[in-house]
Each structure stands twice: as structure tokens, then as C-alpha cells.
Design a protein around this motif. Sequence first.
Motif, PDB file in Angstrom:
ATOM      1  N   PHE A  66      -5.259  -4.195  -1.159  1.00  0.00           N
ATOM      2  CA  PHE A  66      -5.872  -2.867  -1.196  1.00  0.00           C
ATOM      3  C   PHE A  66      -6.855  -2.829  -2.363  1.00  0.00           C
ATOM      4  CE2 PHE A  66      -5.912   1.293  -3.245  1.00  0.00           C
ATOM      5  CZ  PHE A  66      -6.264   2.129  -2.207  1.00  0.00           C
ATOM      6  N   VAL A  92       0.835  -1.196   0.000  1.00  0.00           N
ATOM      7  CA  VAL A  92       0.000   0.000   0.000  1.00  0.00           C
ATOM      8  C   VAL A  92       0.871   1.247   0.000  1.00  0.00           C
ATOM      9  CG1 VAL A  92      -1.722   1.304   1.301  1.00  0.00           C
ATOM     10  CG2 VAL A  92      -1.947  -1.180   1.090  1.00  0.00           C
ATOM     11  N   ASN A 119     -11.104   4.013  -0.578  1.00  0.00           N
ATOM     12  CA  ASN A 119      -9.890   3.216  -0.408  1.00  0.00           C
ATOM     13  C   ASN A 119     -10.129   2.207   0.703  1.00  0.00           C
ATOM     14  OD1 ASN A 119      -8.317   4.721  -2.290  1.00  0.00           O
ATOM     15  ND2 ASN A 119      -8.110   6.321  -0.744  1.00  0.00           N
ATOM     16  N   ARG A 123      -8.146  -0.649   2.711  1.00  0.00           N
ATOM     17  CA  ARG A 123      -6.890  -1.333   3.038  1.00  0.00           C
ATOM     18  C   ARG A 123      -7.214  -2.546   3.893  1.00  0.00           C
ATOM     19  NH1 ARG A 123      -1.372   1.333   5.010  1.00  0.00           N
ATOM     20  NH2 ARG A 123      -0.192  -0.581   5.342  1.00  0.00           N
TER      21      ARG A 123
END
Length: 194
Positions: free
Chosen positions: A86, A22, A78, A80
Motif C-alpha cells: 500500500f 491494508v 491511497n 492498494r
Amino acid sequence: MATIEPASSGRTVLPGNPPYTVDDLLKFPDDGNRYELFNGSLLVSPAPTPPHQRIIYRLQRILDDAMPSELEPLSTINLRVTDKNFYIPDLVVVPEDSVESVGLMFSPRDILLAVEVGSPSTTWQDKSLKTIAYASAGIPHYWRIETDEGPALYVYQLSGDNYESPTAYKAGTLAELTAPFPVSFDPADLLLRR
């Protein structure tokens, strides 16, 4: 350094080397591509097409009208999962209070529902990789919309560490869903013009 040939002219040189993290993604250029990671492998897709965006927008409005006030639908967030996993789901439903506190990236524990809208460049990923990834991350509900099927809605529900076989709702039929909250709509409505 990895080199990606974008659809436009020129070359994009990406910093870092596979397997990517990431932190590597945060250094990538803003070149119009959408970069995701699956076990450190790069998943690259172009920006969504207008019909794809229409579906996301229509579904977001349907969900927003139906959901309890403590929930909120958001597009292209986004997500994670780990340092090497990701994703950027097309649409998610999250608790409203997590929106203010999340910062740059959501974690799987924030996601009640993840939605992916299939396109020629992502259909295989959405059917297989994302199904495995979202189930492994513990996301309780996953919806996959296949545009080339009218569109059709595939609804997955987590059972243990895996999703149960999806229930399919074809265009022209009413999808009456109870989880993660009650909502009803015809998948064909997702492509309606204003």
C-alpha cells in the motif's frame, strides 16, 4: 502491538502485528505520519514539508494545464497494490472517470503516472523500493523529483516488468516529455515562489 515513537512527544501504539496488511492500516491512529506498506513492512514518513508541498502543487498545475481533458492529476491518494502493499504517491495521473468510481483506494490499473518527491526521510525509498514496487504493479510511468539536486526530474518508463534506466533532467534544462502526454517544463520551476 507495535509501538512507534513519533517526532512529537508521547508514544503511538499501532494495532496489529507485523507483517501488516491494508486492513491493519485502516485501524491506525491519525497521528500526522504517513503509513505505507512494502511486503507487509511498515514505511513511516512525516507529513511533507512546505517546499515538498510547493513542488507537488506546482507540478500538479503544470500537468493539469498540459493533459487531455479525460485525465486528472491528484495528490496523495491511497494506492492498494495487494493486501500487504500500500502506497501514498505524492502525485498521480488517473483517468477522470476513475475518480468518481474509485472509493477509498485506487488500484494500479487506474494509475498512468506516479510521482514521488524526494525528502531526507524518503529518498532511499523513492529511488529503490518505490521504483521496484511501481514497476511490479505495472504503473507505466514513474517520475522521481530530487529536491536536493536543484531540483532534478528522473523519468522512468515501464518496459516489461521493470523500468528502463531513468532519463534525468536537471534544473535549468527543459524536460520535453511525450508520455503519458506531451508536457514541457524546467524542473527549477517547481521551486519558484508565487
